[in-house]
Design an enzyme around this catalytic site. Structure first.
Site, PDB file in Angstrom:
ATOM      1  N   LYS A   1      -0.837  -0.622  -4.308  1.00 25.72           N
ATOM      2  CA  LYS A   1      -2.216  -0.245  -3.979  1.00 25.72           C
ATOM      3  C   LYS A   1      -2.178   1.215  -3.538  1.00 25.72           C
ATOM      4  O   LYS A   1      -1.700   1.535  -2.434  1.00 25.72           O
ATOM      5  CB  LYS A   1      -2.741  -1.152  -2.881  1.00 25.72           C
ATOM      6  CG  LYS A   1      -4.068  -0.747  -2.297  1.00 25.72           C
ATOM      7  CD  LYS A   1      -4.774  -1.960  -1.751  1.00 25.72           C
ATOM      8  CE  LYS A   1      -5.765  -1.614  -0.659  1.00 25.72           C
ATOM      9  NZ  LYS A   1      -6.689  -2.714  -0.396  1.00 25.72           N
TER      10      LYS A   1
ATOM     11  N   CYS B   1      -6.204  -7.398   4.037  1.00 29.01           N
ATOM     12  CA  CYS B   1      -6.072  -7.399   5.504  1.00 29.01           C
ATOM     13  C   CYS B   1      -6.303  -5.981   6.015  1.00 29.01           C
ATOM     14  O   CYS B   1      -6.367  -5.037   5.243  1.00 29.01           O
ATOM     15  CB  CYS B   1      -4.680  -7.873   5.914  1.00 29.01           C
ATOM     16  SG  CYS B   1      -3.329  -6.861   5.276  1.00 29.01           S
TER      17      CYS B   1
ATOM     18  N   THR C   1       0.825  -1.203   0.000  1.00 26.38           N
ATOM     19  CA  THR C   1       0.000   0.000   0.000  1.00 26.38           C
ATOM     20  C   THR C   1       0.861   1.257   0.000  1.00 26.38           C
ATOM     21  O   THR C   1       1.833   1.357   0.762  1.00 26.38           O
ATOM     22  CB  THR C   1      -0.902   0.004   1.252  1.00 26.38           C
ATOM     23  OG1 THR C   1      -1.666  -1.191   1.244  1.00 26.38           O
ATOM     24  CG2 THR C   1      -1.828   1.206   1.259  1.00 26.38           C
TER      25      THR C   1
ATOM     26  N   ASP D   1      -0.274  -7.057   3.017  1.00 30.07           N
ATOM     27  CA  ASP D   1       0.970  -6.321   3.230  1.00 30.07           C
ATOM     28  C   ASP D   1       1.162  -5.840   4.664  1.00 30.07           C
ATOM     29  O   ASP D   1       2.126  -5.116   4.939  1.00 30.07           O
ATOM     30  CB  ASP D   1       1.045  -5.134   2.254  1.00 30.07           C
ATOM     31  CG  ASP D   1      -0.121  -4.158   2.429  1.00 30.07           C
ATOM     32  OD1 ASP D   1      -1.100  -4.508   3.122  1.00 30.07           O
ATOM     33  OD2 ASP D   1      -0.059  -3.055   1.868  1.00 30.07           O
TER      34      ASP D   1
ATOM     35  N   ASP E   1     -15.045  -3.456  -1.246  1.00 28.67           N
ATOM     36  CA  ASP E   1     -14.373  -3.805   0.011  1.00 28.67           C
ATOM     37  C   ASP E   1     -15.345  -3.564   1.167  1.00 28.67           C
ATOM     38  O   ASP E   1     -16.060  -4.488   1.579  1.00 28.67           O
ATOM     39  CB  ASP E   1     -13.076  -3.004   0.163  1.00 28.67           C
ATOM     40  CG  ASP E   1     -12.318  -3.342   1.436  1.00 28.67           C
ATOM     41  OD1 ASP E   1     -12.713  -4.304   2.116  1.00 28.67           O
ATOM     42  OD2 ASP E   1     -11.320  -2.657   1.772  1.00 28.67           O
TER      43      ASP E   1
ATOM     44  N   GLU F   1     -10.840   0.214  -5.987  1.00 30.02           N
ATOM     45  CA  GLU F   1     -11.469  -0.424  -4.818  1.00 30.02           C
ATOM     46  C   GLU F   1     -12.341   0.594  -4.083  1.00 30.02           C
ATOM     47  O   GLU F   1     -11.914   1.726  -3.843  1.00 30.02           O
ATOM     48  CB  GLU F   1     -10.343  -0.939  -3.912  1.00 30.02           C
ATOM     49  CG  GLU F   1     -10.800  -1.621  -2.645  1.00 30.02           C
ATOM     50  CD  GLU F   1      -9.617  -2.276  -1.912  1.00 30.02           C
ATOM     51  OE1 GLU F   1      -8.530  -2.451  -2.508  1.00 30.02           O
ATOM     52  OE2 GLU F   1      -9.793  -2.610  -0.727  1.00 30.02           O
TER      53      GLU F   1
ATOM     54  N   ASP G   1      -7.368   2.531  -4.234  1.00 30.53           N
ATOM     55  CA  ASP G   1      -8.364   2.295  -3.181  1.00 30.53           C
ATOM     56  C   ASP G   1      -8.802   3.653  -2.643  1.00 30.53           C
ATOM     57  O   ASP G   1      -8.020   4.350  -1.986  1.00 30.53           O
ATOM     58  CB  ASP G   1      -7.769   1.438  -2.057  1.00 30.53           C
ATOM     59  CG  ASP G   1      -8.824   1.019  -1.034  1.00 30.53           C
ATOM     60  OD1 ASP G   1      -9.985   1.470  -1.163  1.00 30.53           O
ATOM     61  OD2 ASP G   1      -8.493   0.241  -0.119  1.00 30.53           O
TER      62      ASP G   1
ATOM     63  N   ASP H   1      -3.607  -8.728  -1.249  1.00 31.40           N
ATOM     64  CA  ASP H   1      -3.226  -7.488  -0.553  1.00 31.40           C
ATOM     65  C   ASP H   1      -2.987  -7.844   0.917  1.00 31.40           C
ATOM     66  O   ASP H   1      -3.786  -7.518   1.781  1.00 31.40           O
ATOM     67  CB  ASP H   1      -4.345  -6.439  -0.721  1.00 31.40           C
ATOM     68  CG  ASP H   1      -4.071  -5.179   0.091  1.00 31.40           C
ATOM     69  OD1 ASP H   1      -2.893  -4.798   0.224  1.00 31.40           O
ATOM     70  OD2 ASP H   1      -5.049  -4.578   0.603  1.00 31.40           O
TER      71      ASP H   1
ATOM     72  N   LYS I   1      -3.556   4.630  -2.318  1.00 28.90           N
ATOM     73  CA  LYS I   1      -4.689   5.182  -1.582  1.00 28.90           C
ATOM     74  C   LYS I   1      -5.047   6.563  -2.140  1.00 28.90           C
ATOM     75  O   LYS I   1      -4.164   7.431  -2.267  1.00 28.90           O
ATOM     76  CB  LYS I   1      -4.358   5.290  -0.095  1.00 28.90           C
ATOM     77  CG  LYS I   1      -4.202   3.944   0.591  1.00 28.90           C
ATOM     78  CD  LYS I   1      -5.528   3.221   0.743  1.00 28.90           C
ATOM     79  CE  LYS I   1      -5.377   1.954   1.563  1.00 28.90           C
ATOM     80  NZ  LYS I   1      -6.638   1.216   1.715  1.00 28.90           N
TER      81      LYS I   1
ATOM     82  N   LYS J   1     -11.842 -10.115   3.425  1.00 27.21           N
ATOM     83  CA  LYS J   1     -10.934  -9.903   4.560  1.00 27.21           C
ATOM     84  C   LYS J   1     -11.472 -10.695   5.739  1.00 27.21           C
ATOM     85  O   LYS J   1     -12.672 -10.607   6.046  1.00 27.21           O
ATOM     86  CB  LYS J   1     -10.888  -8.427   4.958  1.00 27.21           C
ATOM     87  CG  LYS J   1     -10.141  -7.534   3.991  1.00 27.21           C
ATOM     88  CD  LYS J   1     -10.117  -6.120   4.533  1.00 27.21           C
ATOM     89  CE  LYS J   1      -9.485  -5.185   3.545  1.00 27.21           C
ATOM     90  NZ  LYS J   1      -9.913  -3.797   3.773  1.00 27.21           N
TER      91      LYS J   1
HETATM   92  C1  LIG Z   1      -3.448  -2.899   4.846  1.00 27.50           C
HETATM   93  C2  LIG Z   1      -4.199  -3.114   3.557  1.00 27.50           C
HETATM   94  N1  LIG Z   1      -3.334  -3.053   2.441  1.00 27.50           N
HETATM   95  C3  LIG Z   1      -5.280  -2.088   3.383  1.00 27.50           C
HETATM   96  O1  LIG Z   1      -5.084  -1.143   2.667  1.00 27.50           O
HETATM   97  N2  LIG Z   1      -6.399  -2.255   4.071  1.00 27.50           N
HETATM   98  C4  LIG Z   1      -7.377  -1.209   4.043  1.00 27.50           C
HETATM   99  C5  LIG Z   1      -7.994  -0.984   5.376  1.00 27.50           C
HETATM  100  C6  LIG Z   1      -6.971  -1.003   6.469  1.00 27.50           C
HETATM  101  C7  LIG Z   1      -7.231  -0.206   7.686  1.00 27.50           C
HETATM  102  O2  LIG Z   1      -7.697   0.923   7.619  1.00 27.50           O
HETATM  103  O3  LIG Z   1      -6.845  -0.758   8.703  1.00 27.50           O
HETATM  104  C8  LIG Z   1      -8.353  -1.352   2.915  1.00 27.50           C
HETATM  105  O4  LIG Z   1      -8.218  -2.215   2.040  1.00 27.50           O
HETATM  106  O5  LIG Z   1      -9.252  -0.560   2.835  1.00 27.50           O
HETATM  107 MG   LIG Z   2      -9.936  -1.269   0.843  1.00 28.58          MG
END
Ligand SMILES: C[C@H](N)C(=O)N[C@H](CCC(=O)O)C(=O)O
Ligand SMILES: [Mg+2]
Length: 365
Positions: free
Chosen positions: A160, A295, A135, A323, A243, A218, A190, A321, A162, A267
């Site tokens: 990934k 995760c 990420t 990570d 998600d 995502e 995402d 995913d 954000k 997840k």
């Molecule tokens: C850690 C994973 N790559 C990730 O991005 N998870 C987030 C949510 C994680 C969190 O806020 O604890 C997701 O996919 O939205």
């Molecule tokens: Mg997500």
């Protein structure tokens, strides 16, 4: 092998760099570790993060749910009766999916130990090596570009990214990262619910028109806005992945029937553990829908469980995913799954293969 006690610990592992999404900023993995003890002396390990903004779970609610609702149903039960145990856990109360996940993971760990086999083999077998993305937190454009280049240099071939903070800057963020890593890494976005449906269509069509090929987007819109998810899915070429919109098998069926997404992100902390994750993978396979396994901010205890599911269901879980361990400053777990940057490999140790967890703080009974 009968369950005699369920104990808790607190695991704190600082992240290498703050984890920033449209929903929250976090500096450390701070998770409840669950230890299920048995009359044979075997201990099963599980873990739950307090991702309140997504699952509603807090540290207090996780401990309370297990202590007062789940644990009383499990004490004295036989690990060999796995399906009965998962029903007891899932039926103990509504929601509280992270608490259920932590206990289920520990029970599946013990189930593997009972039969002397790694979990993925009991779940159907598969190639024990998988590849994860990493990420890139939402931040200033220059910082995101630098983080992306560094991740590619560490060997990650899928990033990934954000987004979801500010639509105009988001478009520029993706353009700049794409220019910096083009041909060396695939980009998944995402938005963590940060856009409206119209903004999402605008952003994605702008990027598509600029010749930027994205692997997927995502959760572009609010979790409950399934009409919005469908609106975006119908209007962009980029595959849309759900998600936060989907937690359990029933929601997945509804989403697929509505054609509100192209891909499902499974997840364990949303499904309530392994049993529902496997169900979702099987449902998605029946409909010909691909899945990612993801995760929260988790260490290599619960992420190891997700890895075993990913290996066993690799025909439908085509994107990884996982990570959490790569984002962390150190791995507190001895034994178990081996996390080596983008490459994750499973050993043939029974269950999850965890021998010891370092630095666990005791939580009073
Ligand atoms: C850690 C994973 N790559 C990730 O991005 N998870 C987030 C949510 C994680 C969190 O806020 O604890 C997701 O996919 O939205
Ligand atoms: Mg997500």
């Amino acid at each position: 092998m009968k369950i005699t006690d369920i104990k808790f610990g607190m695991l704190r592992v600082p992240l290498k760099t703050p984890f920033k999404t449209a929903l929250r900023t976090v500096n450390m993995v701070e998770d409840i570790v669950v230890m299920v003890h048995t009359d044979s002396g075997n201990v099963g390990y599980g873990e739950a993060p307090a991702t309140a903004v997504i699952t509603g779970d807090t540290h207090g609610s996780i401990i309370d749910a297990i202590r007062h609702y789940i644990s009383p149903r499990l004490i004295g039960q036989d690990i060999a009766d796995l399906n009965h145990l998962t029903q007891l856990i899932q039926g103990a109360m509504e929601k509280n999916t992270s608490a259920k996940a932590a206990v289920e993971i520990a029970i599946y760990d013990l189930w593997g130990q009972l039969y002397g086999a790694p979990l993925y083999k009991l779940l159907g077998g598969g190639d024990p090596v998988i590849t994860t993305d990493i990420t890139i937190s939402v931040d200033y454009i220059d910082k995101m570009v630098a983080d992306s280049v560094e991740a590619v240099e560490r060997g990650f071939e899928s990033l990934k990214i954000k987004v979801g903070k500010d639509i105009g800057v988001d478009i520029d963020r993706v353009k700049a990262i794409y220019a910096a890593v083009e041909g060396r890494a695939l980009l998944r976005l995402d938005a963590n619910q940060g856009w409206t449906a119209k903004q999402a269509v605008y952003a994605l069509q702008t990027l598509e028109d600029a010749g930027i090929k994205l692997e997927l987007i995502e959760q572009p819109v609010k979790a409950r806005d399934l009409a919005g998810m469908r609106y975006v899915t119908e209007r962009v070429h980029t595959p849309v992945m759900a998600d936060e919109s989907v937690f359990g098998p029933m929601e997945v069926i509804e989403l697929i029937r509505l054609r509100a997404a192209d891909i499902i992100n499974i997840k364990l902390m949303k499904t309530g553990g392994i049993s529902n994750a496997v169900k979702i993978a099987d449902i998605a396979a029946m409909y010909g829908v691909e899945c990612m396994i993801g995760c929260m901010l988790e260490s290599s205890i619960s992420v190891a469980a997700a890895v075993h599911v990913a290996v066993a269901k690799s025909s439908v879980i085509t994107k990884i995913d996982l990570d959490g361990p790569s984002l962390s400053q150190f791995n507190p777990v001895d034994g178990g799954v081996i996390f080596n940057e983008s490459e994750i490999s499973v050993t043939d140790a029974p269950g999850l293969g965890i021998r010891e967890i370092r630095g666990l703080e005791e939580i009073e009974a």
